[in-house]
Scaffold this motif. Structure first.
Motif, PDB file in Angstrom:
ATOM      1  N   VAL A 147       0.836  -1.209   0.000  1.00  0.00           N
ATOM      2  CA  VAL A 147       0.000   0.000   0.000  1.00  0.00           C
ATOM      3  C   VAL A 147       0.870   1.258   0.000  1.00  0.00           C
ATOM      4  CG1 VAL A 147      -1.946  -1.147   1.122  1.00  0.00           C
ATOM      5  CG2 VAL A 147      -0.281   0.089   2.533  1.00  0.00           C
ATOM      6  N   ALA A 150       2.518   1.506  -3.654  1.00  0.00           N
ATOM      7  CA  ALA A 150       1.524   1.964  -4.626  1.00  0.00           C
ATOM      8  C   ALA A 150       1.402   3.480  -4.648  1.00  0.00           C
ATOM      9  CB  ALA A 150       0.171   1.333  -4.323  1.00  0.00           C
ATOM     10  N   ASP A 151       1.858   4.149  -3.591  1.00  0.00           N
ATOM     11  CA  ASP A 151       1.757   5.605  -3.497  1.00  0.00           C
ATOM     12  C   ASP A 151       3.010   6.314  -4.006  1.00  0.00           C
ATOM     13  OD1 ASP A 151       0.147   7.925  -2.393  1.00  0.00           O
ATOM     14  OD2 ASP A 151       2.002   8.192  -1.251  1.00  0.00           O
ATOM     15  N   GLU A 154       5.962   7.847  -9.891  1.00  0.00           N
ATOM     16  CA  GLU A 154       6.342   6.885 -10.918  1.00  0.00           C
ATOM     17  C   GLU A 154       7.856   6.703 -11.052  1.00  0.00           C
ATOM     18  OE1 GLU A 154       4.676   3.944 -13.055  1.00  0.00           O
ATOM     19  OE2 GLU A 154       3.573   5.511 -12.003  1.00  0.00           O
ATOM     20  N   LEU A 183       0.356  -3.510  -7.807  1.00  0.00           N
ATOM     21  CA  LEU A 183       0.379  -2.178  -7.208  1.00  0.00           C
ATOM     22  C   LEU A 183      -0.660  -1.265  -7.858  1.00  0.00           C
ATOM     23  CD1 LEU A 183       4.227  -1.649  -6.798  1.00  0.00           C
ATOM     24  CD2 LEU A 183       2.564  -2.320  -5.053  1.00  0.00           C
ATOM     25  N   ARG A 184      -0.892  -1.433  -9.159  1.00  0.00           N
ATOM     26  CA  ARG A 184      -1.946  -0.666  -9.819  1.00  0.00           C
ATOM     27  C   ARG A 184      -3.302  -0.996  -9.211  1.00  0.00           C
ATOM     28  NH1 ARG A 184      -6.005  -1.124 -12.631  1.00  0.00           N
ATOM     29  NH2 ARG A 184      -5.782  -3.392 -12.708  1.00  0.00           N
ATOM     30  N   ARG A 187      -3.571   0.529  -5.749  1.00  0.00           N
ATOM     31  CA  ARG A 187      -3.827   1.964  -5.866  1.00  0.00           C
ATOM     32  C   ARG A 187      -5.310   2.216  -6.148  1.00  0.00           C
ATOM     33  NH1 ARG A 187      -0.692   2.769  -9.925  1.00  0.00           N
ATOM     34  NH2 ARG A 187       1.178   2.553  -8.640  1.00  0.00           N
ATOM     35  N   GLU A 188      -5.893   1.370  -6.983  1.00  0.00           N
ATOM     36  CA  GLU A 188      -7.306   1.522  -7.343  1.00  0.00           C
ATOM     37  C   GLU A 188      -8.220   1.144  -6.180  1.00  0.00           C
ATOM     38  OE1 GLU A 188     -10.196  -0.933 -10.311  1.00  0.00           O
ATOM     39  OE2 GLU A 188      -8.440  -0.001 -11.245  1.00  0.00           O
ATOM     40  N   GLY A 190      -7.347   0.874  -2.862  1.00  0.00           N
ATOM     41  CA  GLY A 190      -7.076   1.580  -1.620  1.00  0.00           C
ATOM     42  C   GLY A 190      -6.731   0.669  -0.456  1.00  0.00           C
TER      43      GLY A 190
END
Length: 267
Positions: A147, A150-151, A154, A183-184, A187-188, A190
């Motif tokens: 988590v 993912a933040d 890039e 990770l995408r 991110r989606e 949460g």
């Protein structure tokens, strides 16, 4: 300031001294000069002089050729655990999570390539392979680590994904494309759920603690495959973690007004 400027301004002796202190972590209570020198890859005479300096100011002690940290080393972390710090604010809310879920709750901060556990509230039934405050775990193999990964911006994520990763169980995600896709999804969604990716029989759910648009830490609940299931983590634990993370973030922001100022009203 460019990276080259930063490199010129660094003090190598300080970096070496800090490396020696860190070499005590995660090992036996005492270490020899040779063991420490091997861990930090420095000559024995250099490590010995560093230890003698730390002994003089009270941070280490020696007995029968073995060296150990003293209680004074805790002074270095005292500021981090002040009343306005994230662990101090989170502790009572984490205790509520433990009472609500019946499972252990921890908080971690990203220190690539790992997550450092900075707070923990234990359930009465101890977990196998339990971690302590200060323990480092690989970010890619833990829900709390993902988590936070993912933040990442890039460029930082790309640099991290370029590194090799270790498979701790057959379920650990190590392949770059698969981890990027995971990770995408994190991110989606949460949140993330990890099933036996670091230790067999261990499962966990985690959410980010977001302050001013940035994930400053991750909040996680850990259990075992004997006590819980993935569906229970998603349906029951994740909502509780989300509520707790929002409360921790709000309290942390309020406790640090000098850092997180409320923007002036428009007009």
């Amino acid at each position: 300031m460019t990276q080259e400027d930063r490199s010129r301004d660094r003090i190598q002796s300080v970096e070496r001294a800090v490396a020696v202190l860190r070499a005590f972590g995660g090992h036996d209570a005492t270490s020899s000069v040779s063991e420490l020198a091997a861990r930090v890859q420095l000559p024995r005479p250099v490590v010995r002089r560093i230890l003698l300096t730390f002994e003089h100011i009270g941070y280490v002690r020696s007995e029968n050729g073995r060296w150990a940290l003293t209680a004074r080393i805790l002074e270095l972390g005292a500021g981090y655990f002040a009343a306005s710090s994230l662990p101090e604010i989170a502790q009572p809310i984490m205790a509520e999570i433990v009472a609500q879920t019946g499972e252990t709750c921890s908080m971690g901060e990203l220190d690539l390539p790992d997550v450092i556990h900075v707070a923990r509230v234990e359930e009465r039934r101890p977990l196998p392979d339990a971690v302590r405050v200060g323990t480092r775990l690989p970010a890619h193999a833990t829900a709390v680590g993902r988590v936070l990964l993912a933040d990442l911006p890039e460029p930082e994520l790309d640099a991290y994904l370029a590194r090799p990763r270790e498979a701790y169980t057959p379920l650990t995600i190590v392949e770059t494309g698969a981890l990027r896709e995971r990770l995408r999804q994190v991110r989606e969604d949460g949140y993330d759920v990890s099933i036996e990716e670091l230790h067999p029989g261990m499962i966990a759910a985690a959410v980010p603690i977001v302050v001013a648009g940035r994930a400053v830490a991750g909040l996680t609940v850990s259990s075992t495959t004997l006590r819980s299931r993935e569906a229970a983590l998603r349906d029951e634990v994740v909502p509780a973690l989300r509520d707790a993370a929002e409360r921790i973030a709000a309290a942390y922001r309020a406790a640090n007004p000098g850092v997180y100022r409320t923007p002036p009203a428009a007009g």
